[in-house]
Scaffold this motif. Sequence first.
Motif, PDB file in Angstrom:
ATOM      1  N   ALA A 168       0.852  -1.183   0.000  1.00 49.31           N
ATOM      2  CA  ALA A 168       0.000   0.000   0.000  1.00 49.31           C
ATOM      3  C   ALA A 168       0.889   1.234   0.000  1.00 49.31           C
ATOM      4  N   GLU A 169       0.403   2.289  -0.620  1.00 45.65           N
ATOM      5  CA  GLU A 169       1.130   3.553  -0.594  1.00 45.65           C
ATOM      6  C   GLU A 169       1.146   4.071   0.837  1.00 45.65           C
ATOM      7  N   PRO A 170       2.297   4.529   1.335  1.00 44.32           N
ATOM      8  CA  PRO A 170       2.315   5.063   2.701  1.00 44.32           C
ATOM      9  C   PRO A 170       1.517   6.360   2.809  1.00 44.32           C
ATOM     10  N   PHE A 171       1.151   6.702   4.027  1.00 45.73           N
ATOM     11  CA  PHE A 171       0.360   7.905   4.280  1.00 45.73           C
ATOM     12  C   PHE A 171       1.080   9.157   3.781  1.00 45.73           C
ATOM     13  N   LYS A 172       0.308  10.052   3.155  1.00 45.09           N
ATOM     14  CA  LYS A 172       0.882  11.314   2.662  1.00 45.09           C
ATOM     15  C   LYS A 172      -0.082  12.431   3.005  1.00 45.09           C
ATOM     16  N   MET A 231      -3.382   5.728   5.350  1.00 44.97           N
ATOM     17  CA  MET A 231      -3.074   5.534   6.766  1.00 44.97           C
ATOM     18  C   MET A 231      -3.632   4.208   7.253  1.00 44.97           C
ATOM     19  N   GLU A 232      -2.802   3.489   8.015  1.00 45.34           N
ATOM     20  CA  GLU A 232      -3.279   2.265   8.662  1.00 45.34           C
ATOM     21  C   GLU A 232      -3.708   2.634  10.058  1.00 45.34           C
ATOM     22  N   LEU A 233      -4.944   2.402  10.376  1.00 45.68           N
ATOM     23  CA  LEU A 233      -5.457   2.747  11.701  1.00 45.68           C
ATOM     24  C   LEU A 233      -6.710   1.926  11.942  1.00 45.68           C
ATOM     25  N   PRO A 234      -6.779   1.232  13.083  1.00 43.91           N
ATOM     26  CA  PRO A 234      -8.011   0.478  13.355  1.00 43.91           C
ATOM     27  C   PRO A 234      -9.135   1.435  13.765  1.00 43.91           C
ATOM     28  N   ILE A 235     -10.342   0.929  13.899  1.00 43.57           N
ATOM     29  CA  ILE A 235     -11.451   1.827  14.265  1.00 43.57           C
ATOM     30  C   ILE A 235     -11.324   2.320  15.702  1.00 43.57           C
ATOM     31  N   LYS A 236     -10.557   1.607  16.505  1.00 44.76           N
ATOM     32  CA  LYS A 236     -10.296   2.082  17.868  1.00 44.76           C
ATOM     33  C   LYS A 236      -8.921   1.610  18.307  1.00 44.76           C
TER      34      LYS A 236
END
Length: 358
Positions: A168-172, A231-236
Motif C-alpha cells: 500500500a502507498e504510505p500515508f501522505k 493511513m493504517e489505523l483500526p477503528i479504535k
Amino acid sequence: MNRISIVQHYVDKIIENIKSDTERKSAIIHTYGVAQCCALIAGRRGLNTELAYISGLLHDIYAFFTGSSLCHAQSGAEMARPAIRNMNIFSDEEKKCILSAIFYHSNKEVVHDEYDEVLKDADLLQRFLTDTVSLINERAVPRLNKLLNEFDIEAASIDYGQNQETAAEPFKKSLFADIAEKFAGQNICGERENKTFIEIIKYYPEASAFDELRNNWCAAFVYHCALKAGMELPIKQPPIEYRFAGAGAWYEWGKANGFISHDNGGFIPERGDIVIFNHIISPENKPKDSAWHDHIGIVLACEDEFLVTAEGNIDNQNVSGIVKRRRDHTIGCFLRIPDGYQYDGWKCDYKASRIYTL
Ligand SMILES: [Fe+2]
C-alpha cells in the motif's frame, strides 16, 4: 444453545453477507479450520479448548465484514467486543482472553500470552493443512516450523509466500488534504441514499451505526479520508475508550503519539493537518455537557487569521463542505501526522486497557 453455537450463529451471519461465492467459501473453510486447530493446540497445551475455539471463530470477522485486511485484527477485536458483551455469556476474564487473541493475531513474529499464541499458530496450521501456504508470510515461517516440530508433523520443503504485505502507498499529508477537499466539496449529505456517506460509515459494524453517526460524523469523515490517504489505523486504538468516529479519540491518539500542536508561538497550521475545534458548535445544536472537542476537520490552507478546512457534518447540519474559520478561541489544537506514518498501535498492552470490560 451452548456458547460455541451462539458465537457460530453470529459469525455465520457475517460470512453469509460476503458477496463473492469463492470468498464466502474460503471464509468458511478458514474460520472453521482455524477454530478446530485452536482447540487442538489448546488441548495439547493444557488450555481451555472452548475459549480457544471461540477466538478462532471470531478472528477474521472484520476482514469478512469490510472485505479488507487493513488492521483487521485490531478492528476485529473492537468489532467482537460489543458483540460478545451483548451475548452475556462470558466473564470479563474470558472476554479479555478472546479479544486479546483476536487483537494480536496478525503479529506472528512476536510472542504474546498463551491464548494469543494458540490463535496465531492455528492461523498458520490451517493454511499449512489446507495447502494454502502461499498465503503465509515468509516472516511467519519460523513460527510454523516450531509448531510442526511441536506436533511431530513432517513437512517437505515448501515455497512459502515471499512477500504477502500489500504494497500500500504510505500515508501522505498532501494526498490526505486532496482527498478531504474532494469529498468535502461534494457536499455529502448524511443520509442513507448518499453512497459516499455510506462509504464513510462503512467501517462501523453495528446496525446502529447510521443512527449514531447521522448528525455526528465529522470525525468519521476524517477517518475515512485518512484511510483513503494510505493511513493504517483500526477503528479504535486501546487504551483509548472511543472510536476514531469521535473527535476525542483523535485528540487522545494525537497526544499519545506526540502529534499535537497549538496555534500559538511559532506553529503555523499547514495543509493536511487535522484541526480539533474547541466548543465551536452552538449549545442548541449539541447535547448538554459535551466535551470541549466538539468538531474536527482537515486544514486545506492557513490564510492570516483564517483557516480553510474540509469538514464533514459542518455545524451539525449533516452535510460536508469547505469552510473558512477564524483562528480564535474555537481552535482547540492541531494534529500533524508525518508522511510515511506507520501504525504501531499493536504494540500496546491490550489486556491492560479496560475496554474489553466496557
Ligand atoms: Fe486474520
